[in-house]
Design a protein around this motif. Structure first.
Motif, PDB file in Angstrom:
ATOM      1  N   PHE A   1     -50.833-121.007  -9.145  1.00 20.08           N
ATOM      2  CA  PHE A   1     -49.755-121.547  -8.317  1.00 20.08           C
ATOM      3  C   PHE A   1     -49.467-120.609  -7.148  1.00 20.08           C
ATOM      4  O   PHE A   1     -49.422-121.029  -5.985  1.00 20.08           O
ATOM      5  N   PHE A   2     -49.300-119.329  -7.453  1.00 18.82           N
ATOM      6  CA  PHE A   2     -49.002-118.350  -6.410  1.00 18.82           C
ATOM      7  C   PHE A   2     -50.214-118.109  -5.513  1.00 18.82           C
ATOM      8  O   PHE A   2     -50.068-117.894  -4.307  1.00 18.82           O
ATOM      9  N   ALA A   3     -51.403-118.157  -6.085  1.00 14.51           N
ATOM     10  CA  ALA A   3     -52.619-117.954  -5.299  1.00 14.51           C
ATOM     11  C   ALA A   3     -52.728-119.001  -4.195  1.00 14.51           C
ATOM     12  O   ALA A   3     -53.081-118.680  -3.042  1.00 14.51           O
ATOM     13  N   ARG A   4     -52.437-120.245  -4.509  1.00 12.69           N
ATOM     14  CA  ARG A   4     -52.486-121.308  -3.502  1.00 12.69           C
ATOM     15  C   ARG A   4     -51.394-121.107  -2.444  1.00 12.69           C
ATOM     16  O   ARG A   4     -51.602-121.401  -1.267  1.00 12.69           O
ATOM     17  N   ILE A   5     -50.244-120.604  -2.862  1.00 16.71           N
ATOM     18  CA  ILE A   5     -49.176-120.329  -1.910  1.00 16.71           C
ATOM     19  C   ILE A   5     -49.609-119.230  -0.943  1.00 16.71           C
ATOM     20  O   ILE A   5     -49.363-119.309   0.266  1.00 16.71           O
ATOM     21  N   VAL A   6     -50.253-118.196  -1.477  1.00 14.37           N
ATOM     22  CA  VAL A   6     -50.746-117.099  -0.637  1.00 14.37           C
ATOM     23  C   VAL A   6     -51.772-117.635   0.361  1.00 14.37           C
ATOM     24  O   VAL A   6     -51.709-117.322   1.558  1.00 14.37           O
ATOM     25  N   GLU A   7     -52.699-118.435  -0.129  1.00 15.68           N
ATOM     26  CA  GLU A   7     -53.727-119.001   0.748  1.00 15.68           C
ATOM     27  C   GLU A   7     -53.090-119.830   1.866  1.00 15.68           C
ATOM     28  O   GLU A   7     -53.469-119.709   3.042  1.00 15.68           O
ATOM     29  N   THR A   8     -52.113-120.652   1.522  1.00 12.06           N
ATOM     30  CA  THR A   8     -51.427-121.483   2.517  1.00 12.06           C
ATOM     31  C   THR A   8     -50.677-120.621   3.527  1.00 12.06           C
ATOM     32  O   THR A   8     -50.679-120.912   4.735  1.00 12.06           O
ATOM     33  N   SER A   9     -50.042-119.563   3.060  1.00  8.94           N
ATOM     34  CA  SER A   9     -49.305-118.661   3.951  1.00  8.94           C
ATOM     35  C   SER A   9     -50.227-117.995   4.957  1.00  8.94           C
ATOM     36  O   SER A   9     -49.899-117.856   6.139  1.00  8.94           O
ATOM     37  N   LEU A  10     -51.411-117.589   4.504  1.00  9.26           N
ATOM     38  CA  LEU A  10     -52.373-116.935   5.383  1.00  9.26           C
ATOM     39  C   LEU A  10     -52.949-117.910   6.412  1.00  9.26           C
ATOM     40  O   LEU A  10     -53.300-117.518   7.531  1.00  9.26           O
ATOM     41  N   ARG A  11     -53.031-119.179   6.049  1.00 13.51           N
ATOM     42  CA  ARG A  11     -53.547-120.182   6.980  1.00 13.51           C
ATOM     43  C   ARG A  11     -52.605-120.404   8.164  1.00 13.51           C
ATOM     44  O   ARG A  11     -53.021-120.928   9.207  1.00 13.51           O
ATOM     45  N   GLU A  12     -51.344-120.029   7.986  1.00 13.30           N
ATOM     46  CA  GLU A  12     -50.369-120.208   9.058  1.00 13.30           C
ATOM     47  C   GLU A  12     -50.500-119.143  10.149  1.00 13.30           C
ATOM     48  O   GLU A  12     -49.906-119.263  11.216  1.00 13.30           O
ATOM     49  N   ILE A  13     -51.274-118.106   9.878  1.00 11.89           N
ATOM     50  CA  ILE A  13     -51.453-117.020  10.857  1.00 11.89           C
ATOM     51  C   ILE A  13     -52.321-117.509  12.017  1.00 11.89           C
ATOM     52  O   ILE A  13     -53.328-118.192  11.811  1.00 11.89           O
ATOM     53  N   ASP A  14     -51.939-117.138  13.216  1.00 12.09           N
ATOM     54  CA  ASP A  14     -52.713-117.487  14.408  1.00 12.09           C
ATOM     55  C   ASP A  14     -54.121-116.901  14.303  1.00 12.09           C
ATOM     56  O   ASP A  14     -54.288-115.690  14.124  1.00 12.09           O
ATOM     57  N   LYS A  15     -55.125-117.758  14.396  1.00 12.43           N
ATOM     58  CA  LYS A  15     -56.514-117.303  14.279  1.00 12.43           C
ATOM     59  C   LYS A  15     -56.863-116.266  15.356  1.00 12.43           C
ATOM     60  O   LYS A  15     -57.720-115.408  15.164  1.00 12.43           O
ATOM     61  N   GLY A  16     -56.169-116.334  16.507  1.00 13.98           N
ATOM     62  CA  GLY A  16     -56.435-115.388  17.581  1.00 13.98           C
ATOM     63  C   GLY A  16     -56.138-113.959  17.183  1.00 13.98           C
ATOM     64  O   GLY A  16     -56.824-113.016  17.631  1.00 13.98           O
ATOM     65  N   VAL A  17     -55.142-113.761  16.336  1.00 14.41           N
ATOM     66  CA  VAL A  17     -54.795-112.418  15.866  1.00 14.41           C
ATOM     67  C   VAL A  17     -55.933-111.849  15.027  1.00 14.41           C
ATOM     68  O   VAL A  17     -56.299-110.673  15.156  1.00 14.41           O
ATOM     69  N   ILE A  18     -56.509-112.693  14.158  1.00 17.81           N
ATOM     70  CA  ILE A  18     -57.621-112.263  13.308  1.00 17.81           C
ATOM     71  C   ILE A  18     -58.853-111.965  14.163  1.00 17.81           C
ATOM     72  O   ILE A  18     -59.534-110.948  13.964  1.00 17.81           O
ATOM     73  N   GLU A  19     -59.110-112.839  15.124  1.00 15.84           N
ATOM     74  CA  GLU A  19     -60.267-112.652  16.003  1.00 15.84           C
ATOM     75  C   GLU A  19     -60.141-111.375  16.828  1.00 15.84           C
ATOM     76  O   GLU A  19     -61.131-110.668  17.070  1.00 15.84           O
ATOM     77  N   ALA A  20     -58.920-111.055  17.261  1.00 10.99           N
ATOM     78  CA  ALA A  20     -58.691-109.830  18.030  1.00 10.99           C
ATOM     79  C   ALA A  20     -58.965-108.596  17.182  1.00 10.99           C
ATOM     80  O   ALA A  20     -59.554-107.615  17.656  1.00 10.99           O
TER      81      ALA A  20
END
Length: 223
Positions: free
Chosen positions: A109-128
């Protein structure tokens, strides 16, 4: 249907004991959920298509296991995990025994919440971060977790509230806690006073948890 105050006073030690057992179960299962569910959720995210640790095999296997456990109703999970519970805590009743099933339910349950939370991060930040040569561990530690911390706090709050409901359900099989008190006194003995008191305690507990979670999430939100 009213509340017999004198009856509540007489059973107050039992109520306090049950409340303590509920908090014990929630505390253990939440700790396990965070310790195992957080890295599991991160792995589910970073191994997804297009991410820096893309791995369809790992993503597929872990995703299947998480979905499988989440698809099992908690009351069935309680019964199915009796052998594991007996092996780990040498008992099938009580708060410690119920914590095993609660933990198993809380991890995916928490693992899916973590995954969903990380998906909300702007991909540009990760790419940078990738562009400047950050290692996967540095990206996770210095980019993903800090960026998602407010959302993760909300996820932890949601997990705790779900555990409150699950812990009450554990009372059906002698798991202890508020649910057990409601079953033994409120249901089997037709004690409306205890039934009302346990419901009120659960409602107040959830409200307090939600308020604390909202306040903490807003306090650490840098946006």
């Amino acid at each position: 249907m009213g509340i017999d105050i004198q009856h509540v006073i007489e059973l107050w030690p039992e109520i306090l004991k049950a409340f303590g057992q509920t908090m014990y179960m929630i505390g253990i299962s939440l700790a396990v959920a965070i310790v195992i569910g957080l890295p599991l959720g991160i792995i589910l995210f970073v191994t997804d298509r297009g991410l820096f640790l893309e791995n369809r095999v790992i993503k597929g296997i872990l995703g299947f296991i998480v979905n499988m456990v989440r698809s099992i109703p908690f009351i069935i999970l309680l019964v199915a995990l009796i052998p594991l519970t007996k092996l780990l805590v040498d008992s099938t009743i009580g708060p410690a025994a119920a914590s095993v099933s609660l933990s198993v339910a809380a991890i995916p349950f928490f693992a899916r919440i973590v995954e969903t939370s990380l998906r909300e991060i702007d991909k540009g930040v990760i790419e940078a971060a990738i562009a400047v040569g950050a290692t996967p561990w540095m990206i996770i530690k210095d980019v993903l977790l800090p960026e998602a911390k407010s959302s993760l706090v909300q996820g932890i709050t949601l997990t705790i509230i779900s555990l409150v409901a699950y812990s009450a359900m554990a009372g059906v099989v002698g798991g202890g806690g508020i649910g057990d008190l409601a079953i033994r006194f409120g249901y089997y003995r037709y004690d409306n006073t205890i039934m009302i008191v346990t419901v009120v305690i659960l409602i107040v507990l959830v409200q307090i948890i939600q308020q604390l979670g909202d306040w903490t999430s807003k306090a650490i939100d840098k946006r």
